[in-house]
Motif scaffolding. Structure first.
Motif, PDB file in Angstrom:
ATOM      1  N   UNK A   1       3.196  26.526 -66.138  1.00  0.00           N
ATOM      2  CA  UNK A   1       2.517  26.196 -64.709  1.00  0.00           C
ATOM      3  C   UNK A   1       2.886  24.765 -64.307  1.00  0.00           C
ATOM      4  N   UNK A   2       3.095  24.525 -62.785  1.00  0.00           N
ATOM      5  CA  UNK A   2       3.458  23.458 -62.106  1.00  0.00           C
ATOM      6  C   UNK A   2       2.273  23.027 -61.476  1.00  0.00           C
ATOM      7  N   UNK A   3       1.699  21.641 -62.073  1.00  0.00           N
ATOM      8  CA  UNK A   3       0.404  21.413 -61.362  1.00  0.00           C
ATOM      9  C   UNK A   3       0.459  19.877 -61.007  1.00  0.00           C
ATOM     10  N   UNK A   4      -0.604  19.291 -60.381  1.00  0.00           N
ATOM     11  CA  UNK A   4      -0.617  17.942 -60.047  1.00  0.00           C
ATOM     12  C   UNK A   4      -2.259  17.835 -59.326  1.00  0.00           C
ATOM     13  N   UNK A   5      -2.498  16.666 -59.677  1.00  0.00           N
ATOM     14  CA  UNK A   5      -3.983  16.538 -59.242  1.00  0.00           C
ATOM     15  C   UNK A   5      -3.810  16.412 -57.462  1.00  0.00           C
ATOM     16  N   UNK A   6      -3.012  15.312 -57.066  1.00  0.00           N
ATOM     17  CA  UNK A   6      -2.647  14.897 -55.802  1.00  0.00           C
ATOM     18  C   UNK A   6      -1.785  16.095 -55.029  1.00  0.00           C
ATOM     19  N   UNK A   7      -2.174  16.318 -53.853  1.00  0.00           N
ATOM     20  CA  UNK A   7      -1.311  17.177 -52.903  1.00  0.00           C
ATOM     21  C   UNK A   7       0.002  16.766 -52.703  1.00  0.00           C
ATOM     22  N   UNK A   8       0.803  17.493 -52.211  1.00  0.00           N
ATOM     23  CA  UNK A   8       2.218  16.985 -51.680  1.00  0.00           C
ATOM     24  C   UNK A   8       2.955  16.206 -52.543  1.00  0.00           C
ATOM     25  N   UNK A   9       2.748  16.299 -53.813  1.00  0.00           N
ATOM     26  CA  UNK A   9       3.690  15.601 -54.843  1.00  0.00           C
ATOM     27  C   UNK A   9       4.930  16.393 -55.000  1.00  0.00           C
ATOM     28  N   UNK A  10       5.054  17.538 -54.764  1.00  0.00           N
ATOM     29  CA  UNK A  10       6.221  18.444 -55.180  1.00  0.00           C
ATOM     30  C   UNK A  10       6.163  19.350 -55.901  1.00  0.00           C
ATOM     31  N   UNK A  11       4.705  20.154 -56.228  1.00  0.00           N
ATOM     32  CA  UNK A  11       4.539  21.237 -56.989  1.00  0.00           C
ATOM     33  C   UNK A  11       5.338  22.308 -56.663  1.00  0.00           C
TER      34      UNK A  11
ATOM     35  N   UNK B   1       9.930  29.389 -49.161  1.00  0.00           N
ATOM     36  CA  UNK B   1      11.327  29.285 -49.683  1.00  0.00           C
ATOM     37  C   UNK B   1      12.097  30.249 -50.025  1.00  0.00           C
ATOM     38  N   UNK B   2      11.172  31.281 -50.897  1.00  0.00           N
ATOM     39  CA  UNK B   2      11.821  32.433 -51.548  1.00  0.00           C
ATOM     40  C   UNK B   2      12.144  33.536 -50.326  1.00  0.00           C
ATOM     41  N   UNK B   3      11.488  33.486 -49.284  1.00  0.00           N
ATOM     42  CA  UNK B   3      11.677  34.437 -47.996  1.00  0.00           C
ATOM     43  C   UNK B   3      11.768  35.972 -48.817  1.00  0.00           C
ATOM     44  N   UNK B   4      10.911  36.307 -49.629  1.00  0.00           N
ATOM     45  CA  UNK B   4      11.058  37.821 -50.295  1.00  0.00           C
ATOM     46  C   UNK B   4      10.397  38.755 -49.225  1.00  0.00           C
ATOM     47  N   UNK B   5      10.677  39.889 -49.493  1.00  0.00           N
ATOM     48  CA  UNK B   5      10.270  41.098 -48.749  1.00  0.00           C
ATOM     49  C   UNK B   5       9.118  41.893 -49.292  1.00  0.00           C
ATOM     50  N   UNK B   6       8.181  42.036 -48.632  1.00  0.00           N
ATOM     51  CA  UNK B   6       6.883  42.382 -48.922  1.00  0.00           C
ATOM     52  C   UNK B   6       7.184  43.905 -49.682  1.00  0.00           C
ATOM     53  N   UNK B   7       6.611  44.143 -50.869  1.00  0.00           N
ATOM     54  CA  UNK B   7       6.698  45.592 -51.262  1.00  0.00           C
ATOM     55  C   UNK B   7       5.400  46.057 -52.009  1.00  0.00           C
TER      56      UNK B   7
ATOM     57  N   UNK C   1      13.881  20.144 -47.924  1.00  0.00           N
ATOM     58  CA  UNK C   1      12.714  20.954 -48.496  1.00  0.00           C
ATOM     59  C   UNK C   1      11.971  21.259 -46.847  1.00  0.00           C
ATOM     60  N   UNK C   2      11.929  20.126 -45.863  1.00  0.00           N
ATOM     61  CA  UNK C   2      11.328  20.512 -44.849  1.00  0.00           C
ATOM     62  C   UNK C   2      11.804  21.616 -43.960  1.00  0.00           C
TER      63      UNK C   2
ATOM     64  N   UNK D   1      -6.378  16.846 -37.453  1.00  0.00           N
ATOM     65  CA  UNK D   1      -5.442  17.379 -38.536  1.00  0.00           C
ATOM     66  C   UNK D   1      -4.058  16.889 -38.753  1.00  0.00           C
ATOM     67  N   UNK D   2      -3.965  16.169 -39.928  1.00  0.00           N
ATOM     68  CA  UNK D   2      -2.639  15.267 -40.134  1.00  0.00           C
ATOM     69  C   UNK D   2      -1.580  16.411 -40.657  1.00  0.00           C
ATOM     70  N   UNK D   3      -0.579  16.683 -40.033  1.00  0.00           N
ATOM     71  CA  UNK D   3       0.679  17.608 -40.515  1.00  0.00           C
ATOM     72  C   UNK D   3       1.717  16.857 -40.520  1.00  0.00           C
ATOM     73  N   UNK D   4       2.742  17.376 -41.129  1.00  0.00           N
ATOM     74  CA  UNK D   4       4.276  16.794 -41.297  1.00  0.00           C
ATOM     75  C   UNK D   4       5.110  17.897 -40.632  1.00  0.00           C
ATOM     76  N   UNK D   5       6.433  17.406 -40.456  1.00  0.00           N
ATOM     77  CA  UNK D   5       7.436  18.270 -39.801  1.00  0.00           C
ATOM     78  C   UNK D   5       8.078  18.956 -41.265  1.00  0.00           C
ATOM     79  N   UNK D   6       7.268  19.927 -41.684  1.00  0.00           N
ATOM     80  CA  UNK D   6       7.852  20.804 -42.719  1.00  0.00           C
ATOM     81  C   UNK D   6       7.526  22.253 -42.319  1.00  0.00           C
ATOM     82  N   UNK D   7       8.126  23.345 -42.874  1.00  0.00           N
ATOM     83  CA  UNK D   7       8.042  24.437 -42.849  1.00  0.00           C
ATOM     84  C   UNK D   7       6.445  24.716 -43.643  1.00  0.00           C
TER      85      UNK D   7
END
Lengths: 285, 288
Positions: A8-18, A52-58, A260-261, B191-197
């Motif tokens: 499991x990949x976790x983090x308390x804070x959001x946006x750290x890169x999970x 990121x994975x851009x999968x096809x719904x099955x 990433x973006x 709403x604070x956003x960022x320029x990412x997907x």
């Protein structure tokens, strides 16, 4: 070597890169060892893995709970159901012979049905979200939980997503941010927890909270420091004092941030980063 | 009195950095940190707590094995998969128990009792930016939405007494329980956003949520220069959906530098370009 593990990949804070770590670890390990692997997106409030994975719904399944329907012809207005409801989801006014279910706060525990002695309560499905399976390349799949907007109950959706796990494969789960119940549900049966943290005061504060949380489920843990180079060194002395292993450091790099973006997979673009993930996996397997 | 909540959907877009900076430029307000399970605002506003109270946690079932007859009714009835049968014994999985009481009520021999879970703490504090209400959720606790509602009640009492014009709320990430509790009945959502997907995806979901509550949505694009094409895409999306963009904030190291000094960006770099932008945001949201 046995690859059938749940990481499991976790983090308390959001946006750290999970999500970044989950997705890139998945591709790096699956392709390097040529093994079956499955990704499960447990961040059901904001599931981002498939960007990121851009999968096809099955496959798609609804996540429902059973909530009460009160038949007012049979109801004797005894009020026992309202008394049994621990969530105050049944409004009962005896003097006015008024009884109603507040559907959006009912958690579907079934206590009211159990309480009713007059067969006045039946149940119906109430939808909280859905779990979708996506095919991604090389016979892999992504399981994604997605909470309905406006629904406060993420946990049943997470549980349902986790039930789709393929035990005969490597499973990588992307956890929600925070330290409360949705996170506990995600990490509680993990074989290994990778905590992703950034070396800033906010990042360190939330990493400490997360480590306290992980202690509740006593799992093996290691830390990935993302955006290394920003902030301060305090995180390193903390981890040393706590005797927690640093599994990998990803430097802060505008090129990585740009990949990433755009929703790109970094290990497919940068072989040196792919090697870092393979080396990290060696430490935890 | 106006209530303004800063949300984002996605975590790490800069909610807390921006909210705490705004707290330094908006006058006559009460501040709430609604991100109760990973609160960070206190790290830059360095509050002095003047009230500290505990808030009871959720209840968990507990089996008295002296009385338990191993009938299994509790496990059959539990809808949270919180009871398992291992080593010839029924056991409560505390992390799954939702405290609904059904097993306690159904146990024919009265072997199940409910005990109090981990409790949370909430605070009223003085900061250099004004009064702040904040909390620390008990580790592993599951009542974050209720705790947020409590903080908002307390803040409202203070704001009414002090005749404050604004309540400024720093929201949690996501769109679930504590976020709903943070945006119910507010006037403005920033709403604070960022320029990412991911940023765009999550912005759409959080706006769908705030629209349920009929609030005015105002968008801040943070770190806009990290991906200019994606910023364009965000701007296009906002235009098509009538979302007003009130600021574009460049990526700047001074956010992290100020955090390291336990300061907001306004305290740390009062003459910087970023502080100027923060002042503009403050002006915009307090103007009408």
């Amino acid at each position: 070597m046995n690859f059938n593990k749940k990481i499991v990949i976790a983090s308390g804070k959001g946006g750290t890169g999970k999500t970044t770590v989950a997705v890139n670890l998945f591709y790096a390990i699956r392709d390097f060892y040529n093994i079956p692997a499955q990704l499960i997106d447990c961040d059901v409030e904001e599931p981002n893995v498939n960007i990121f994975t851009k999968g096809i719904l099955k496959e798609e399944k609804d996540v429902n709970i059973k909530i009460p329907v009160i038949d007012t012809d049979k109801c004797t207005y005894c009020g026992l159901c309202a008394e049994y409801c621990a969530y105050n989801a049944i409004v009962f006014v005896e003097s006015m012979k008024h009884i109603a279910v507040m559907e959006d706060i009912c958690k579907g525990c079934g206590a009211c049905s159990y309480a009713c002695k007059f067969d006045a309560i039946t149940e119906k499905d109430y939808n909280l979200g859905k779990v979708q399976k996506f095919s991604i390349d090389n016979n892999s799949e992504l399981v994604e939980g997605r909470l309905n907007i406006g629904s406060p109950f993420a946990v049943p959706v997470i549980k349902f997503a986790k039930k789709q796990e393929n035990k005969n494969s490597l499973i990588i789960m992307d956890a929600p941010p925070g330290t409360s119940c949705p996170v506990i549900q995600t990490i509680d049966d993990a074989d290994y927890i990778i905590l992703v943290a950034e070396p800033t005061p906010f990042g360190l504060n939330d990493l400490k909270l997360m480590i306290e949380t992980v202690k509740l489920v006593s799992k093996k843990i290691g830390v990935v420091i993302n955006k290394a180079g920003i902030g301060s060194d305090e995180i390193y002395s903390y981890l040393k004092a706590e005797n927690i292993e640093i599994l990998m450091e990803i430097p802060f790099d505008k090129e990585i941030a740009k990949l990433y973006s755009d929703g790109k997979i970094i290990v497919k673009e940068k072989p040196e980063i792919k090697q870092m993930y393979i080396d990290m996996f060696e430490k935890i397997k | 009195m106006k209530q303004i909540t800063v949300v984002s959907g996605k975590g790490g877009t800069g909610k807390t950095s921006i909210t705490s900076a705004l707290a330094c430029v908006i006058k006559n307000k009460v501040i709430i940190d609604c991100d109760v399970d990973a609160a960070n605002m206190y790290l830059v506003l360095t509050p002095k707590n003047i009230v500290e109270e505990s808030y009871p946690g959720g209840r968990k079932a507990e089996i008295d094995y002296e009385l338990c007859t191993n009938c299994g009714i509790c496990m059959d009835l539990c809808r949270f998969d919180a009871i398992e049968y291992v080593d010839d014994k029924y056991k409560i999985i505390e992390n799954s128990c939702d405290g609904c009481d059904l097993c306690m009520r159904a146990c024919p021999v009265g072997a199940i009792k409910m005990k109090q879970g981990f409790s949370s703490t909430w605070f009223i504090a003085e900061t250099r930016a004004g009064t702040m209400v904040h909390a620390k959720l008990g580790i592993g606790e599951d009542l974050s939405g209720k705790l947020v509602s409590l903080l908002r009640e307390k803040a409202k009492e203070i704001a009414e007494k002090e005749k404050n014009d604004f309540i400024l709320l720093d929201g949690p990430p996501g769109i679930g329980c504590p976020v709903i509790a943070s945006v119910t009945g507010i006037d403005i959502a920033i709403i604070v956003t960022e320029p990412t997907q991911s940023g765009i995806h999550d912005l759409k979901r959080v706006v769908e949520l705030t629209n349920n509550f009929k609030v005015e949505n105002l968008v801040v694009i943070n770190k806009f220069d990290l991906n200019l094409e994606m910023t364009k895409e965000l701007e296009k999306h906002c235009k098509e959906n009538n979302l007003e963009i009130i600021a574009k904030v460049p990526y700047d190291k001074i956010f992290v530098d100020s955090m390291v000094e336990a300061k907001t960006v306004v305290d740390y770099a009062p003459d910087s370009e970023i502080t100027k932008i923060i002042r503009e945001i403050g002006k915009r949201i307090t103007s009408d």
